[in-house]
Design an enzyme around this catalytic site. Sequence first.
Site, PDB file in Angstrom:
ATOM      1  CD  GLU A  26       5.732   0.282  10.282  1.00 45.80           C
ATOM      2  OE1 GLU A  26       6.120   1.353  10.972  1.00 45.80           O
ATOM      3  OE2 GLU A  26       5.629  -0.046   9.154  1.00 45.80           O
ATOM      4  CG  ASN A  42      -0.437   0.146   2.493  1.00 50.53           C
ATOM      5  OD1 ASN A  42       0.702  -0.462   2.594  1.00 50.53           O
ATOM      6  ND2 ASN A  42      -1.113   0.404   3.369  1.00 50.53           N
ATOM      7  CB  CYS A  97      -1.659   0.513   8.646  1.00 51.93           C
ATOM      8  SG  CYS A  97      -0.581   1.691   8.818  1.00 51.93           S
TER       9      CYS A  97
HETATM   10  P1  NAP Z   1       1.164  -9.046   3.577  1.00 54.01           P
HETATM   11  O1  NAP Z   1       0.243  -9.821   2.489  1.00 54.01           O
HETATM   12  O2  NAP Z   1       1.548  -9.483   4.842  1.00 54.01           O
HETATM   13  O3  NAP Z   1       2.435  -8.872   2.913  1.00 54.01           O
HETATM   14  C1  NAP Z   1       3.372  -7.871   3.341  1.00 54.01           C
HETATM   15  C2  NAP Z   1       4.858  -8.529   2.844  1.00 54.01           C
HETATM   16  O4  NAP Z   1       5.293  -9.739   3.438  1.00 54.01           O
HETATM   17  C3  NAP Z   1       4.965  -8.737   1.200  1.00 54.01           C
HETATM   18  O5  NAP Z   1       6.124  -8.216   0.810  1.00 54.01           O
HETATM   19  C4  NAP Z   1       4.552 -10.011   1.055  1.00 54.01           C
HETATM   20  O6  NAP Z   1       5.146 -10.678  -0.061  1.00 54.01           O
HETATM   21  C5  NAP Z   1       5.631 -10.534   2.321  1.00 54.01           C
HETATM   22  N1  NAP Z   1       5.327 -12.104   2.796  1.00 54.01           N
HETATM   23  C6  NAP Z   1       4.280 -12.954   2.493  1.00 54.01           C
HETATM   24  N2  NAP Z   1       4.565 -13.981   2.803  1.00 54.01           N
HETATM   25  C7  NAP Z   1       5.798 -13.834   3.670  1.00 54.01           C
HETATM   26  C8  NAP Z   1       6.522 -14.983   4.424  1.00 54.01           C
HETATM   27  N3  NAP Z   1       6.127 -16.198   4.496  1.00 54.01           N
HETATM   28  N4  NAP Z   1       7.772 -14.474   4.895  1.00 54.01           N
HETATM   29  C9  NAP Z   1       8.290 -13.393   4.530  1.00 54.01           C
HETATM   30  N5  NAP Z   1       7.397 -12.312   3.872  1.00 54.01           N
HETATM   31  C10 NAP Z   1       6.301 -12.649   3.208  1.00 54.01           C
HETATM   32  O7  NAP Z   1       0.419  -7.415   3.598  1.00 54.01           O
HETATM   33  P2  NAP Z   1       0.002  -6.483   2.502  1.00 54.01           P
HETATM   34  O8  NAP Z   1      -1.343  -7.076   2.048  1.00 54.01           O
HETATM   35  O9  NAP Z   1       1.099  -6.449   1.423  1.00 54.01           O
HETATM   36  O10 NAP Z   1      -0.359  -5.187   3.475  1.00 54.01           O
HETATM   37  C11 NAP Z   1      -1.665  -5.115   4.117  1.00 54.01           C
HETATM   38  C12 NAP Z   1      -1.561  -5.437   5.522  1.00 54.01           C
HETATM   39  O11 NAP Z   1      -0.186  -4.555   5.964  1.00 54.01           O
HETATM   40  C13 NAP Z   1      -2.632  -4.876   6.216  1.00 54.01           C
HETATM   41  O12 NAP Z   1      -2.959  -5.689   7.079  1.00 54.01           O
HETATM   42  C14 NAP Z   1      -2.166  -3.451   6.948  1.00 54.01           C
HETATM   43  O13 NAP Z   1      -2.831  -2.961   7.976  1.00 54.01           O
HETATM   44  C15 NAP Z   1      -0.638  -3.800   7.329  1.00 54.01           C
HETATM   45  N6  NAP Z   1       0.325  -2.616   7.110  1.00 54.01           N
HETATM   46  C16 NAP Z   1       0.339  -2.050   8.480  1.00 54.01           C
HETATM   47  C17 NAP Z   1       1.280  -1.068   8.387  1.00 54.01           C
HETATM   48  C18 NAP Z   1       1.634  -0.334   9.750  1.00 54.01           C
HETATM   49  O14 NAP Z   1       2.262   0.506   9.876  1.00 54.01           O
HETATM   50  N7  NAP Z   1       1.305  -0.903  10.972  1.00 54.01           N
HETATM   51  C19 NAP Z   1       1.585  -0.111   7.319  1.00 54.01           C
HETATM   52  C20 NAP Z   1       1.071  -0.604   6.086  1.00 54.01           C
HETATM   53  C21 NAP Z   1       0.506  -1.798   5.968  1.00 54.01           C
HETATM   54  P3  NAP Z   1       4.281 -10.945  -1.408  1.00 54.01           P
HETATM   55  O15 NAP Z   1       3.729  -9.668  -1.846  1.00 54.01           O
HETATM   56  O16 NAP Z   1       4.907 -11.491  -2.427  1.00 54.01           O
HETATM   57  O17 NAP Z   1       3.099 -11.924  -0.773  1.00 54.01           O
HETATM   58  O1  G3H Z   2      -0.807   2.127   6.025  1.00 53.61           O
HETATM   59  C1  G3H Z   2       0.118   2.349   6.867  1.00 53.61           C
HETATM   60  C2  G3H Z   2       0.867   3.795   6.573  1.00 53.61           C
HETATM   61  O2  G3H Z   2       2.034   3.965   7.436  1.00 53.61           O
HETATM   62  C3  G3H Z   2      -0.013   4.884   7.274  1.00 53.61           C
HETATM   63  O3  G3H Z   2       0.544   6.132   6.867  1.00 53.61           O
HETATM   64  O4  G3H Z   2      -1.348   7.462   8.180  1.00 53.61           O
HETATM   65  O5  G3H Z   2      -0.035   8.575   6.532  1.00 53.61           O
HETATM   66  O6  G3H Z   2      -1.715   6.986   5.615  1.00 53.61           O
HETATM   67  P1  G3H Z   2      -0.405   7.292   6.850  1.00 53.61           P
END
Ligand code: NAP
Ligand code: G3H
Length: 482
Positions: free
Chosen positions: A256, A160, A290
Amino acid sequence: MFDNIFQGKIYKNLFNGEWVTSRNTIDIFSPVNNDLVGKIPSMSLSEVNVVIANSKISQKKWADMPVSSRASILHKCASLLDENIDFLSSIMQKEIAKDRHSCNAEIKRTADFIRFTADAGKQLEGETLGADNFPGFKKNKISFVTKVPVGVVLAISPFNYPINLSASKIAPALISGNSVVFKPSTQGAISALHLACIFHEAGVPPGVLNTITGKGSDIGDYLVTHKDINFINFTGSTKVGKHIAVIAGMVPMLMELGGKDAAIILSDADIDIAACDIVSGAFSYSGQRCTAVKRVLVIDDIADRLIEKLIKNIRLLKVGLPQDDCQITPLIDNKAADYVQELIDDAINLGATLLCGNKRCNNLIYPTLFDNVTAKMRIAWEEPFGPVLPIIRVKDIDEAINIANSSQYGLQSCVYTKNIDNAFNIASRLDVGTVQINNKPERGPDHFPFSGTKSSGMGTQGIKYSIDAMTRLKSTVLNINP
Ligand code: NAP
Ligand code: G3H
């Protein structure tokens, strides 16, 4: 500048200062119109192994370079980002369907982040400790405490924010003298490879930043358990984050993860401001943040007035294409849209009041607002990562806090009130990383600490905090003979 990173539609990885291909590729289709954006290498485990070995060797020289020289390279990188905003933004719009305004803002913010990081790195300081203040010790012992890099940092980013949440790992790691193995999300990797190119062109030496592309489900476990990875800096879903934490063993990490940020609205809130913030907080980039507002907990006596204004603001949202500056754009893929639809259907089946939305065109979901959501409904607890917002009516502050804290997540929350005592009391009782008073949840400014409790993560990001996390204290003790 970007000519070397692809051939035809096939993108390459940065390895030891060169752009290289792999035998297999993954097609990246646009969530906007399903056009092929490009193909990225699907790296094999043996290729991954060679990359990590190279990162390990390259780190030593980089750590020996004066921090002021590392900072100059990062400043150059920030300037190159600024110079390429429009081009990078157009790639992001196609690859992750983020609206033009948000893409531009993300890139600009990232350039500022890198500059700030370069300057913060120059403040990296140690300390000296005398021994004689500890019982039984004399003045003949001094500890020189310095901050040293952890070694090879594995940076894994989500789809994202492919530029910001990648650079927010890479830049603090680099300024601290670490090398970085960068594994971007598969959808988002093309934008991320452009970012890597910018670091390379700015003068990051060969091997200090290497990229790895391939599906997390294929190479992720191998990467996170590799013996030469010294630190894991991960942003993504709670499911994947928890899995990594279980298998990675004794490797320090920053995580995160997901969130279910609550907006708590008290009876004395400025309803105009609250409604405007909630709508932009919940629906910008179609809720794929997030820190999006993911539930509203409103005191019953003000709920009707708030809802009226929320609906007005939602009607002003533009739904459509990223290049047309629409806030509501197609979700990252159909699977994500199916999940959001499941949550909508469940809420309707269990008797929530649909106020607007529940309209879908493939992966484009119209902004959806529910009233009278109860604890039985999935939307009260799960993170939709899409444009759907539940309103839960509460009788008082205690009930609001109780529901807010009953979530498995603890990223941020916000409270709207004119009563500063109530605001601080509520803030102190909320079990989250950050509480915003009279503003929506948000990460920035990016030097503020950013962390989550419970399933929302571990450790603290934010420029100085990220540098602290990716360095360790080393003590050299001078023993003076009498
Ligand atoms: P995701 O599906 O968990 O993927 C995140 C990363 O992990 C991608 O690079 C993915 O690669 C990789 N990955 C997948 N399986 C893995 C494994 N077994 N070992 C190591 N890496 C692996 O998350 P997303 O859909 O990209 O992002 C959305 C989520 O992120 C939401 O839940 C959001 O809340 C969270 N998020 C949190 C924050 C925060 O700051 N707290 C910020 C942004 C997003 P692939 O793409 O190749 O699967
Ligand atoms: O998706 C997670 C990002 O770290 C959120 O950043 O609050 O600036 O959109 P933002």
